[in-house]
Design a protein around this motif. Structure first.
Motif, PDB file in Angstrom:
ATOM      1  N   LEU A   1      -0.746   5.617  -4.144  1.00  0.00           N
ATOM      2  CA  LEU A   1      -0.079   4.864  -5.199  1.00  0.00           C
ATOM      3  C   LEU A   1      -1.135   4.504  -6.240  1.00  0.00           C
ATOM      4  O   LEU A   1      -2.100   3.829  -5.919  1.00  0.00           O
ATOM      5  CB  LEU A   1       0.551   3.583  -4.639  1.00  0.00           C
ATOM      6  N   ASN A   2      -0.968   4.946  -7.462  1.00  0.00           N
ATOM      7  CA  ASN A   2      -1.909   4.668  -8.540  1.00  0.00           C
ATOM      8  C   ASN A   2      -1.184   3.996  -9.697  1.00  0.00           C
ATOM      9  O   ASN A   2      -0.069   4.397 -10.043  1.00  0.00           O
ATOM     10  CB  ASN A   2      -2.542   5.960  -9.066  1.00  0.00           C
ATOM     11  N   ASP A   3      -1.820   2.993 -10.288  1.00  0.00           N
ATOM     12  CA  ASP A   3      -1.297   2.328 -11.475  1.00  0.00           C
ATOM     13  C   ASP A   3       0.143   1.865 -11.255  1.00  0.00           C
ATOM     14  O   ASP A   3       1.058   2.251 -11.963  1.00  0.00           O
ATOM     15  CB  ASP A   3      -1.384   3.264 -12.684  1.00  0.00           C
ATOM     16  N   VAL A   4       0.335   1.050 -10.182  1.00  0.00           N
ATOM     17  CA  VAL A   4       1.675   0.580  -9.827  1.00  0.00           C
ATOM     18  C   VAL A   4       1.751  -0.939  -9.878  1.00  0.00           C
ATOM     19  O   VAL A   4       0.782  -1.625  -9.596  1.00  0.00           O
ATOM     20  CB  VAL A   4       2.096   1.058  -8.412  1.00  0.00           C
ATOM     21  N   ASN A   5       2.907  -1.460 -10.262  1.00  0.00           N
ATOM     22  CA  ASN A   5       3.165  -2.893 -10.216  1.00  0.00           C
ATOM     23  C   ASN A   5       3.848  -3.166  -8.889  1.00  0.00           C
ATOM     24  O   ASN A   5       5.001  -2.803  -8.696  1.00  0.00           O
ATOM     25  CB  ASN A   5       4.074  -3.315 -11.376  1.00  0.00           C
ATOM     26  N   MET A   6       3.120  -3.793  -7.951  1.00  0.00           N
ATOM     27  CA  MET A   6       3.659  -4.075  -6.626  1.00  0.00           C
ATOM     28  C   MET A   6       3.804  -5.575  -6.406  1.00  0.00           C
ATOM     29  O   MET A   6       3.755  -6.047  -5.285  1.00  0.00           O
ATOM     30  CB  MET A   6       2.765  -3.451  -5.557  1.00  0.00           C
ATOM     31  N   SER A   7       4.008  -6.348  -7.490  1.00  0.00           N
ATOM     32  CA  SER A   7       4.190  -7.783  -7.320  1.00  0.00           C
ATOM     33  C   SER A   7       5.448  -8.027  -6.491  1.00  0.00           C
ATOM     34  O   SER A   7       6.423  -7.290  -6.597  1.00  0.00           O
ATOM     35  CB  SER A   7       4.280  -8.484  -8.674  1.00  0.00           C
ATOM     36  N   ASP A   8       5.381  -9.020  -5.624  1.00  0.00           N
ATOM     37  CA  ASP A   8       6.465  -9.365  -4.702  1.00  0.00           C
ATOM     38  C   ASP A   8       6.781  -8.245  -3.710  1.00  0.00           C
ATOM     39  O   ASP A   8       7.857  -8.195  -3.145  1.00  0.00           O
ATOM     40  CB  ASP A   8       7.735  -9.780  -5.453  1.00  0.00           C
ATOM     41  N   PHE A   9       5.857  -7.336  -3.499  1.00  0.00           N
ATOM     42  CA  PHE A   9       5.986  -6.232  -2.546  1.00  0.00           C
ATOM     43  C   PHE A   9       5.884  -6.779  -1.133  1.00  0.00           C
ATOM     44  O   PHE A   9       5.103  -7.675  -0.867  1.00  0.00           O
ATOM     45  CB  PHE A   9       4.833  -5.240  -2.816  1.00  0.00           C
ATOM     46  N   ARG A  10       6.675  -6.289  -0.195  1.00  0.00           N
ATOM     47  CA  ARG A  10       6.644  -6.738   1.191  1.00  0.00           C
ATOM     48  C   ARG A  10       6.415  -5.548   2.109  1.00  0.00           C
ATOM     49  O   ARG A  10       7.093  -4.527   1.975  1.00  0.00           O
ATOM     50  CB  ARG A  10       7.973  -7.396   1.588  1.00  0.00           C
ATOM     51  N   ILE A  11       5.471  -5.676   3.022  1.00  0.00           N
ATOM     52  CA  ILE A  11       5.218  -4.660   4.041  1.00  0.00           C
ATOM     53  C   ILE A  11       5.253  -5.376   5.383  1.00  0.00           C
ATOM     54  O   ILE A  11       4.577  -6.377   5.566  1.00  0.00           O
ATOM     55  CB  ILE A  11       3.832  -4.004   3.859  1.00  0.00           C
ATOM     56  N   SER A  12       6.048  -4.889   6.330  1.00  0.00           N
ATOM     57  CA  SER A  12       6.059  -5.485   7.665  1.00  0.00           C
ATOM     58  C   SER A  12       6.123  -4.392   8.718  1.00  0.00           C
ATOM     59  O   SER A  12       6.600  -3.288   8.446  1.00  0.00           O
ATOM     60  CB  SER A  12       7.236  -6.461   7.820  1.00  0.00           C
ATOM     61  N   ASP A  13       5.620  -4.710   9.904  1.00  0.00           N
ATOM     62  CA  ASP A  13       5.585  -3.757  11.014  1.00  0.00           C
ATOM     63  C   ASP A  13       4.992  -2.423  10.563  1.00  0.00           C
ATOM     64  O   ASP A  13       5.595  -1.361  10.738  1.00  0.00           O
ATOM     65  CB  ASP A  13       6.991  -3.544  11.599  1.00  0.00           C
ATOM     66  N   ALA A  14       3.808  -2.482   9.951  1.00  0.00           N
ATOM     67  CA  ALA A  14       3.201  -1.290   9.357  1.00  0.00           C
ATOM     68  C   ALA A  14       1.823  -1.019   9.958  1.00  0.00           C
ATOM     69  O   ALA A  14       1.082  -1.931  10.273  1.00  0.00           O
ATOM     70  CB  ALA A  14       3.072  -1.477   7.854  1.00  0.00           C
ATOM     71  N   ASN A  15       1.485   0.240  10.101  1.00  0.00           N
ATOM     72  CA  ASN A  15       0.142   0.654  10.479  1.00  0.00           C
ATOM     73  C   ASN A  15      -0.600   0.970   9.189  1.00  0.00           C
ATOM     74  O   ASN A  15      -0.313   1.967   8.535  1.00  0.00           O
ATOM     75  CB  ASN A  15       0.191   1.889  11.383  1.00  0.00           C
ATOM     76  N   LEU A  16      -1.523   0.100   8.802  1.00  0.00           N
ATOM     77  CA  LEU A  16      -2.276   0.275   7.558  1.00  0.00           C
ATOM     78  C   LEU A  16      -3.739   0.611   7.826  1.00  0.00           C
ATOM     79  O   LEU A  16      -4.588   0.414   6.955  1.00  0.00           O
ATOM     80  CB  LEU A  16      -2.169  -0.997   6.704  1.00  0.00           C
ATOM     81  N   SER A  17      -4.056   1.106   9.030  1.00  0.00           N
ATOM     82  CA  SER A  17      -5.446   1.425   9.345  1.00  0.00           C
ATOM     83  C   SER A  17      -5.951   2.494   8.372  1.00  0.00           C
ATOM     84  O   SER A  17      -5.238   3.429   8.034  1.00  0.00           O
ATOM     85  CB  SER A  17      -5.581   1.887  10.795  1.00  0.00           C
ATOM     86  N   GLY A  18      -7.159   2.306   7.901  1.00  0.00           N
ATOM     87  CA  GLY A  18      -7.754   3.237   6.951  1.00  0.00           C
ATOM     88  C   GLY A  18      -7.277   3.043   5.515  1.00  0.00           C
ATOM     89  O   GLY A  18      -7.672   3.789   4.633  1.00  0.00           O
ATOM     90  N   THR A  19      -6.449   2.036   5.272  1.00  0.00           N
ATOM     91  CA  THR A  19      -5.935   1.776   3.928  1.00  0.00           C
ATOM     92  C   THR A  19      -7.040   1.249   3.024  1.00  0.00           C
ATOM     93  O   THR A  19      -7.887   0.492   3.459  1.00  0.00           O
ATOM     94  CB  THR A  19      -4.784   0.745   4.001  1.00  0.00           C
ATOM     95  N   GLU A  20      -7.041   1.655   1.782  1.00  0.00           N
ATOM     96  CA  GLU A  20      -7.981   1.135   0.788  1.00  0.00           C
ATOM     97  C   GLU A  20      -7.175   0.481  -0.325  1.00  0.00           C
ATOM     98  O   GLU A  20      -6.206   1.050  -0.811  1.00  0.00           O
ATOM     99  CB  GLU A  20      -8.823   2.253   0.187  1.00  0.00           C
ATOM    100  N   ILE A  21      -7.583  -0.725  -0.697  1.00  0.00           N
ATOM    101  CA  ILE A  21      -6.979  -1.418  -1.836  1.00  0.00           C
ATOM    102  C   ILE A  21      -8.123  -1.694  -2.797  1.00  0.00           C
ATOM    103  O   ILE A  21      -9.056  -2.407  -2.454  1.00  0.00           O
ATOM    104  CB  ILE A  21      -6.288  -2.727  -1.403  1.00  0.00           C
TER     105      ILE A  21
END
Length: 156
Positions: free
Chosen positions: A50-70
């Motif tokens: 995801l590049n150049d995205v507006n994710m305000s009020d974004f919700r993530i639950s029950d997720a595997n985010l290992s290796g994620t970069e922010i």
């Protein structure tokens, strides 16, 4: 389940309200798309970018985010709850600077809080800890610049 194979190419189209169920949708490309209030459930998003995205009020639950970069993100007022952070690195985390959209010249920002967290074996290096407030915490083994804090308190 036999899938019907169909390649779609939409441009300047309104597909609002569409439903996609039991769909194989690998290697999709979205550019300049408004996905407000879109819901994605039970999805494999491995390798998604995801590049150049507006994710305000974004919700993530029950997720595997290992290796994620922010990177280069405004994470103000985010809530991170019940997560595994071993091996996680926070680098160059700063308050807004002059010119940033949420900059406050008075520096009146809601404090960053760690509540009921296991931060054992954590390392802070070259960090600004001015006005850091530690309350009701187990500080056994806590060292600042090699000095055992328990000993400092005991000897005070």
């Amino acid at each position: 389940m036999e899938l019907k194979v169909e390649r779609l190419d939409f441009e300047m189209a309104d597909i609002s309200g569409s439903r996609f169920q039991k769909i194989k949708a690998e290697e999709l490309y979205f550019d300049n798309v408004n996905m407000t209030k879109t819901q994605i459930n039970n999805a494999n998003m491995k390798g998604m970018v995801l590049n150049d995205v507006n994710m305000s009020d974004f919700r993530i639950s029950d997720a595997n985010l290992s290796g994620t970069e922010i990177k280069n993100a405004n994470f103000s007022h985010a809530v991170i709850e019940h997560v595994h952070l071993f091996g996680t690195e926070f680098r160059n985390v700063v308050l807004p600077m002059e010119g940033d959209g949420n900059y406050n010249p008075a520096g009146d920002y809601k404090p960053i809080s760690f509540v009921n967290c296991d931060l054992s074996n954590m390392q802070l290096t070259n960090c600004n800890l001015a006005n850091l407030d530690i309350r009701d915490c187990d500080i056994s083994g806590l060292k600042i610049n090699g000095v055992l804090i328990e000993e400092l308190i005991k000897n005070k």
